[in-house]
Design an enzyme around this catalytic site. Structure first.
Site, PDB file in Angstrom:
ATOM      1  N   ASN A  20       1.511 104.513 112.292  1.00 27.54           N
ATOM      2  CA  ASN A  20      -0.225 104.817 112.688  1.00 27.54           C
ATOM      3  C   ASN A  20      -0.517 106.196 112.276  1.00 27.54           C
ATOM      4  O   ASN A  20      -1.258 106.737 112.823  1.00 27.54           O
ATOM      5  CB  ASN A  20       0.115 104.975 114.329  1.00 27.54           C
ATOM      6  N   ARG A  21       0.055 106.310 110.901  1.00 28.84           N
ATOM      7  CA  ARG A  21      -0.454 107.547 110.117  1.00 28.84           C
ATOM      8  C   ARG A  21      -0.109 108.797 110.981  1.00 28.84           C
ATOM      9  O   ARG A  21      -0.764 109.870 110.543  1.00 28.84           O
ATOM     10  CB  ARG A  21      -2.022 107.436 110.173  1.00 28.84           C
TER      11      ARG A  21
END
Ligand SMILES: Cc1cc2nc3c(=O)[nH]c(=O)nc-3n(C[C@H](O)[C@H](O)[C@H](O)COP(=O)(O)O)c2cc1C
Length: 224
Positions: free
Chosen positions: A201-202
């Site tokens: 999710n970065r």
């Protein structure tokens, strides 16, 4: 001068290139006080995995005499607590840039580990002894290649280079090939080292070490 183009058609759309990074985590509780120790750990892990083609390949970015940054890949040949060493032609574009401004950036991307390391540091020429020692260890072909190439200069053709090499091979036949003064190492002494570990999710992990006036390292977590 900047080129203006009136019509610009998309050549390739990469919006769907997406990857989730899931191979590791970086926790403050599990890392050493000295970034060189963490670098060493990561270097060995990338090496041991055996899937990085050239684990010692790093990008060196300099500020050029033209005011532009320029990045290019070189091979790191040694690292110690003092810093990181690579070899090059001192008269090359990067050599001149470093003579003018020794502040530079080194970066490694070990994609198999989903890791990046970014090092800001100050470069200085390695001692003659160190440069001689490394030059001596190279095969003759590489020694002559270093001598024949006025790295970063414009040349008339490929043949020009090959003809000059043939001539040099004759000139040096049976003779010792000494390191030329214009070729040698740079030692990059780090002032900041950032470790990046890709996460889902970065929400990647970023830990930055900054050298303090008392030569200790201050560690901070950065937002991804
Ligand atoms: C994998 C790889 C390794 C390289 N290793 C070196 C190196 O150790 N030393 C070097 O001077 N150039 C090396 N080069 C070439 C540099 O990227 C660059 O073309 C050259 O140093 C000239 O750069 P400059 O004109 O910006 O000075 C390497 C290139 C690649 C792709």
């Amino acid at each position: 001068m900047i080129r203006t183009i009136k019509q610009s058609k998309t050549m390739k759309d990469l919006n769907d290139y997406r990857k989730s990074y899931e191979k590791g985590e970086l926790w403050e509780t599990n890392i050493p006080e000295d970034p060189i120790n963490l670098f060493n750990r990561w270097f060995h892990e990338a090496e041991d995995l055996g899937r990085e083609e050239e684990v010692n390949a790093m990008t060196v970015s300099t500020i050029g005499l033209d005011g532009f940054p320029k990045a290019r890949v070189v091979l790191m040949k040694q690292y110690t607590y003092e810093g990181f060493i690579f070899y090059t032609n001192y008269n090359s574009e990067k050599g001149k840039a470093i003579a003018n401004n020794p502040n530079l950036c080194l970066s490694f991307f070990w994609h198999t580990m989903e890791r990046q390391v970014i090092i800001k540091g100050v470069a200085e020429k390695t001692s003659e002894n160190i440069s001689d020692g490394y030059f001596e260890s190279r095969p003759d072909g590489s020694k002559l290649g270093a001598i024949v190439s006025n790295q970063s200069e414009v040349i008339p053709s490929r043949n020009f280079l090959e003809d000059n090499l043939k001539q040099l091979e004759k000139d040096f036949e049976g003779k010792e090939i000494k390191r030329p003064d214009f070729w040698g190492g740079f030692l990059v002494k780090p002032v900041e080292v950032e470790f990046w570990q890709g996460r889902p999710n970065r929400l990647h992990d970023r830990i930055r070490y900054k050298l303090q006036e008392d030569y200790s390292w201050k560690m901070d977590r950065l937002s991804p």
